[in-house]
Design an enzyme around this catalytic site. Structure first.
Site, PDB file in Angstrom:
ATOM      1  N   LEU A 178       1.507  -1.759  -0.312  1.00  0.00           N
ATOM      2  CA  LEU A 178      -0.370   0.036   0.055  1.00  0.00           C
ATOM      3  C   LEU A 178       1.009   1.183   0.460  1.00  0.00           C
ATOM      4  O   LEU A 178       0.450   2.221   0.951  1.00  0.00           O
ATOM      5  CB  LEU A 178      -0.398   0.386   1.425  1.00  0.00           C
ATOM      6  N   HIS A 179       1.338   1.437  -1.195  1.00  0.00           N
ATOM      7  CA  HIS A 179       2.896   2.448  -0.914  1.00  0.00           C
ATOM      8  C   HIS A 179       2.206   3.640  -0.502  1.00  0.00           C
ATOM      9  O   HIS A 179       2.183   4.601  -0.022  1.00  0.00           O
ATOM     10  CB  HIS A 179       3.725   2.452  -2.663  1.00  0.00           C
ATOM     11  N   ASP A 180       0.662   4.211  -2.135  1.00  0.00           N
ATOM     12  CA  ASP A 180       0.077   5.293  -2.206  1.00  0.00           C
ATOM     13  C   ASP A 180      -0.312   5.352  -1.338  1.00  0.00           C
ATOM     14  O   ASP A 180      -1.180   7.016  -0.820  1.00  0.00           O
ATOM     15  CB  ASP A 180      -0.052   5.251  -3.432  1.00  0.00           C
TER      16      ASP A 180
END
Ligand code: CA
Length: 308
Positions: free
Chosen positions: A239-241
């Site tokens: 869930l980088h962004d």
């Protein structure tokens, strides 16, 4: 409290990794904290990326939020477009979505006009290569002093925190010259690097909870996640962004340190590397996220996504 809402523009390469769509959904479902002013797209087929954003917003009933196409190629044009998956929009867009039309304004102009018309109020959340923002800085340098903040998902500082970290990160590697312009601009930047984003992920087993909500938006998102997990052949994805977006909802989710960030553009092996140095008093200081409360972030993410 309306005046406490964060006015943001989400600058995104939505469509390749599913996490951009999840960041947009988190913004959509965080109306108590986030005032989404616009979405701008970058890198590769920005028309297709814009349609994906437009469709998600339409499903959420937010057709009034402008989506503007940005720059397809890296800033100096002589670098390749990296990471185009070929699956972008598949299983989500249909022939009926041909009519979805992006803003008549270019992303760069939209960023400039929003920042300059709401001085000190706009936060730019950049979750793709930094080409649009670099071009906006070149075209209108006054945005440097008039933006509230820039939150960047990108780079890696290699904290040796137990993760097996690569030495370069995709968004910076795609357009190192653009990243160099942004990081040396003097804008107030919060950097959300791989060192923290690789700690947060969603798993296939989370899909049941999202599907149980059974709204058009959550059903669409669940299908997008499922399709992406099938493409990458994993049962989890990072869930980088969404983590970058979430730092604006609750800054206590992350621990930050002030650093000076240099972007390598000329190295034989190191182009695209973000070099983190201790910041001296007169240096441009970047707030770098160095740790994240994984459980609290995941709880916030799932609660917001699954809220009615
Ligand atoms: Ca992205």
């Amino acid at each position: 409290m309306v005046e406490n809402l964060r006015k943001i523009i989400l600058d995104t390469d939505i469509g390749t990794d599913v996490d951009d769509a999840l960041a947009l959904t988190l913004a959509i479902k965080s109306r108590e904290d986030i005032d989404l002013q616009a979405v701008t797209t970058v890198h590769g087929n920005v028309g297709l990326r814009s349609k994906i954003a437009l469709k998600l917003l339409k499903i959420a009933g937010l057709e009034n939020i402008p989506v503007a196409r940005g720059i397809e190629r890296p800033l100096l044009i002589d670098r390749p477009i990296l990471g185009w998956g070929g699956h972008e929009g598949e299983g989500f867009l249909t022939y009926e979505d041909e009519n979805l039309s992006p803003s008549e304004h270019h992303a760069v102009d939209l960023i400039i006009s929003k920042v300059m018309s709401m001085k000190g109020e706009i936060t730019l959340v950049c979750v793709g290569p930094l080409t649009n923002l670099a071009a906006a800085i070149i075209k209108e340098p006054r945005i440097i002093d008039n933006v509230k903040e820039v939150v960047i998902m990108g780079g890696v500082i290699r904290l040796f925190n137990g993760l097996n970290l690569p030495y370069r990160e995709h968004n910076i590697l795609c357009d190192p010259e653009a990243a160099k312009i942004v990081f040396s601009s003097g804008m107030p930047i919060t950097m959300v690097p791989l060192d923290v984003t690789l700690k947060v992920y969603i798993e296939r087993e989370d899909l049941a909870r999202i599907r149980a909500v059974d709204s058009p938006l959550t059903n669409a998102i669940a299908s997008m996640i499922e399709r992406y997990l099938d493409i990458v052949k994993r049962n989890y994805t990072w869930l980088h962004d969404p983590l970058a977006l979430a730092t604006l909802i609750d800054e206590s989710l992350v621990k930050t340190m002030s650093m000076k960030i240099l972007v390598e553009t000329k190295g034989e092996y190191t182009t695209g590397l973000t070099l983190a140095l201790p910041a001296k008093q007169d240096d441009e200081q970047v707030k770098v996220c160095v740790d994240v409360d994984v459980n609290r972030f995941k709880k916030l993410f799932m609660e917001r996504i699954c809220a009615k």
